[in-house]
Design an enzyme around this catalytic site. Structure first.
Site, PDB file in Angstrom:
ATOM      1  N   GLU A  83       0.838  -1.206   0.000  1.00 56.07           N
ATOM      2  CA  GLU A  83       0.000   0.000   0.000  1.00 56.07           C
ATOM      3  C   GLU A  83       0.869   1.250   0.000  1.00 56.07           C
ATOM      4  O   GLU A  83       0.617   2.180  -0.758  1.00 56.07           O
ATOM      5  CB  GLU A  83      -0.936  -0.006   1.212  1.00 56.07           C
ATOM      6  CG  GLU A  83      -1.830   1.195   1.310  1.00 56.07           C
ATOM      7  CD  GLU A  83      -2.858   1.329   0.190  1.00 56.07           C
ATOM      8  OE1 GLU A  83      -3.422   2.428   0.039  1.00 56.07           O
ATOM      9  OE2 GLU A  83      -3.104   0.348  -0.550  1.00 56.07           O
ATOM     10  N   GLY A  95      19.714   2.981   0.743  1.00 56.44           N
ATOM     11  CA  GLY A  95      19.301   1.605   0.505  1.00 56.44           C
ATOM     12  C   GLY A  95      18.123   1.136   1.339  1.00 56.44           C
ATOM     13  O   GLY A  95      17.767  -0.038   1.302  1.00 56.44           O
ATOM     14  N   SER A 127      10.543   7.320  -8.240  1.00 56.58           N
ATOM     15  CA  SER A 127      10.128   5.999  -7.753  1.00 56.58           C
ATOM     16  C   SER A 127      10.037   4.997  -8.893  1.00 56.58           C
ATOM     17  O   SER A 127      10.456   3.843  -8.746  1.00 56.58           O
ATOM     18  CB  SER A 127       8.786   6.098  -7.021  1.00 56.58           C
ATOM     19  OG  SER A 127       8.939   6.846  -5.832  1.00 56.58           O
ATOM     20  N   TYR A 131      11.980   1.472  -9.005  1.00 55.88           N
ATOM     21  CA  TYR A 131      11.312   0.176  -9.130  1.00 55.88           C
ATOM     22  C   TYR A 131      11.812  -0.586 -10.354  1.00 55.88           C
ATOM     23  O   TYR A 131      12.042  -1.792 -10.292  1.00 55.88           O
ATOM     24  CB  TYR A 131       9.795   0.345  -9.215  1.00 55.88           C
ATOM     25  CG  TYR A 131       9.186   1.000  -7.993  1.00 55.88           C
ATOM     26  CD1 TYR A 131       9.665   0.754  -6.713  1.00 55.88           C
ATOM     27  CD2 TYR A 131       8.125   1.883  -8.127  1.00 55.88           C
ATOM     28  CE1 TYR A 131       9.111   1.353  -5.598  1.00 55.88           C
ATOM     29  CE2 TYR A 131       7.559   2.484  -7.015  1.00 55.88           C
ATOM     30  CZ  TYR A 131       8.053   2.217  -5.756  1.00 55.88           C
ATOM     31  OH  TYR A 131       7.494   2.815  -4.661  1.00 55.88           O
TER      32      TYR A 131
END
Length: 166
Positions: A83, A95, A127, A131
């Site tokens: 979430e 990290g 982000s 990812y």
């Protein structure tokens, strides 16, 4: 030295503070209505449905991952829906976000679960890049739908379906 661990009840105020910080980052500063009591009940009540891992560094929480179980009808096993993943701005680059995701991936693998998945705002390029660097791929063929507010109440108030009796 930092460590990843499961959240504890005493972490609730700090986690809620970071949820509020995340809302500011995501351009929704007034959207968080959750209280400490609600978060504590969700995480540590009689029937927890939400779970959290935190990163602690020198006695201060620097980030968190809040997640819940999903189920894949195609795979026949559970998974994790992440979430929220948040690391304080001053702690980014150390990290911590990667370590939190690794902890969730290890948990999923240990349980025999099929996936860890999450949503990211389309404008959040930092982000998205992070990812992708981990090997995560966007699910472009899927769109997220959500019922909230008036629409949720209207659909919820509709009469139950009564099958035709001929």
């Amino acid at each position: 030295m930092s460590q990843i661990r499961k959240a504890r009840p005493e972490d609730v105020p700090a986690v809620l503070g970071m949820v509020r910080d995340l809302a500011v980052y995501e351009r929704e500063p007034d959207a968080v209505r959750m209280t400490e009591q609600q978060l504590a009940e969700a995480l540590f009540g009689a029937h927890p449905a939400v779970f959290a891992h935190v990163v602690e560094d020198e006695g201060r929480l620097q980030g968190f991952a809040l997640w819940f179980r999903t189920f894949s009808t195609w795979e026949g096993v559970h998974g994790i829906h992440l979430e929220d993943l948040y690391v304080r701005p001053e702690a980014r680059g150390a990290g911590h976000g990667k370590a939190l995701l690794q902890a969730l991936a290890r948990h999923a693998v240990a349980q025999g679960w099929a996936r860890v998945e999450w949503s990211v705002l389309n404008w959040n390029e930092p982000s998205i890049g992070f990812y992708r660097s981990l090997g995560a791929l966007p699910q472009d063929e899927w769109s997220v739908f959500r019922l909230t507010g008036d629409a949720l109440h209207r659909v919820g108030a509709a009469r139950e379906h009564q099958p035709d009796r001929a």
